[in-house]
Motif scaffolding. Structure first.
Motif, PDB file in Angstrom:
ATOM      1  N   ASP A   6     -12.802  10.830  47.083  1.00  6.72           N
ATOM      2  CA  ASP A   6     -11.820  10.598  48.259  1.00  6.72           C
ATOM      3  C   ASP A   6     -10.962  11.591  49.072  1.00  6.72           C
ATOM      4  OD1 ASP A   6     -12.316   8.095  48.863  1.00  6.72           O
ATOM      5  OD2 ASP A   6     -11.352   7.027  47.637  1.00  6.72           O
ATOM      6  N   THR A   7     -10.920  12.946  48.476  1.00 10.69           N
ATOM      7  CA  THR A   7     -10.128  13.739  48.644  1.00 10.69           C
ATOM      8  C   THR A   7     -11.089  15.546  48.521  1.00 10.69           C
ATOM      9  OG1 THR A   7      -9.411  14.620  46.440  1.00 10.69           O
ATOM     10  CG2 THR A   7      -7.735  13.099  47.927  1.00 10.69           C
ATOM     11  N   LEU A   8     -10.612  15.817  49.125  1.00 10.28           N
ATOM     12  CA  LEU A   8     -11.257  17.788  49.095  1.00 10.28           C
ATOM     13  C   LEU A   8     -11.447  18.307  47.754  1.00 10.28           C
ATOM     14  CD1 LEU A   8     -10.374  18.825  52.356  1.00 10.28           C
ATOM     15  CD2 LEU A   8     -12.985  18.104  51.814  1.00 10.28           C
ATOM     16  N   ALA A   9      -9.525  18.129  46.908  1.00  7.71           N
ATOM     17  CA  ALA A   9      -9.318  18.744  45.769  1.00  7.71           C
ATOM     18  C   ALA A   9     -10.260  17.731  45.004  1.00  7.71           C
ATOM     19  CB  ALA A   9      -8.439  18.806  45.526  1.00  7.71           C
ATOM     20  N   GLY A  10     -10.472  16.343  44.700  1.00  4.59           N
ATOM     21  CA  GLY A  10     -11.348  15.636  43.954  1.00  4.59           C
ATOM     22  C   GLY A  10     -12.427  16.166  44.106  1.00  4.59           C
TER      23      GLY A  10
END
Length: 186
Positions: A6-10
């Motif tokens: 759901d996130t780029l970092a994730g």
């Protein structure tokens, strides 16, 4: 599982965790990525390798090979390569563009010392890897420590594609941008 994407970092964290976990788990899909290089005539070539080490902080992946293998000459001529991983259970594709560095003789000896006797037979076959033979068993196995080396592959770009019925997710991460990611149209 898709929450990680759901996130780029994730997404990036999940990629490095997947790669690092594969080193310890022989059943993990990322344990045996496809590694591609370019032949002398400019044509692409690929083979499956065994991931032996991953350093998420340095952004490196390592695998071992016979010094007489074609990938050694190919990466000496052009140090660019690429990995492809498909994880069917997660419906996840990971592509990694890398710059290849060969292990030094000292580093190769350290790695060789940690390899059990059985797998050592894969290094030092005679005649050398890729030579045409008359029968499937027309070669002598190793071991030969002098024919063992490895590649440390520095990731330059990582691209992911998650196939999800709720919406595919595709992302790109570049070393040159400090691994800041960007979403891409799947």
């Amino acid at each position: 599982m898709t929450e990680a994407f759901d996130t780029l970092a994730g997404t990036l964290d999940h990629v490095w965790a997947t790669l690092a976990g594969a080193v310890q788990n022989p059943e993990a899909p990322a344990r045996n990525p496809v590694f591609g290089t370019t032949r002398a005539d400019g044509s692409p070539t690929m083979r499956t390798v065994v991931l032996r080490a991953v350093d998420p902080v340095a952004g490196t992946l390592e695998f071992h090979t016979d010094t007489a293998s074609s990938k050694v000459a190919e990466t000496q001529r052009d140090p660019r390569g690429a990995f492809h991983i498909w994880d069917r259970d997660e419906a996840l594709q990971i592509r990694i563009a890398v710059t290849v560095t060969h292990l030094s003789p000292t580093e190769a000896f350290e790695r060789w010392s940690a390899i059990p006797e059985g797998p050592r037979r894969g290094y030092g076959r005679a005649p050398q890897s890729g030579t045409r033979i008359q029968t499937y068993d027309g070669y002598s196995p190793g071991p030969d420590a002098n024919r063992f080396t490895g590649f440390v592959c520095t990731a330059e770009a990582i691209e992911t594609l998650l196939i999800d019925p709720g919406g595919h997710r595709r992302a790109e991460f570049l070393r040159a941008s400090g691994w800041q990611g960007a979403w891409l149209v799947p």
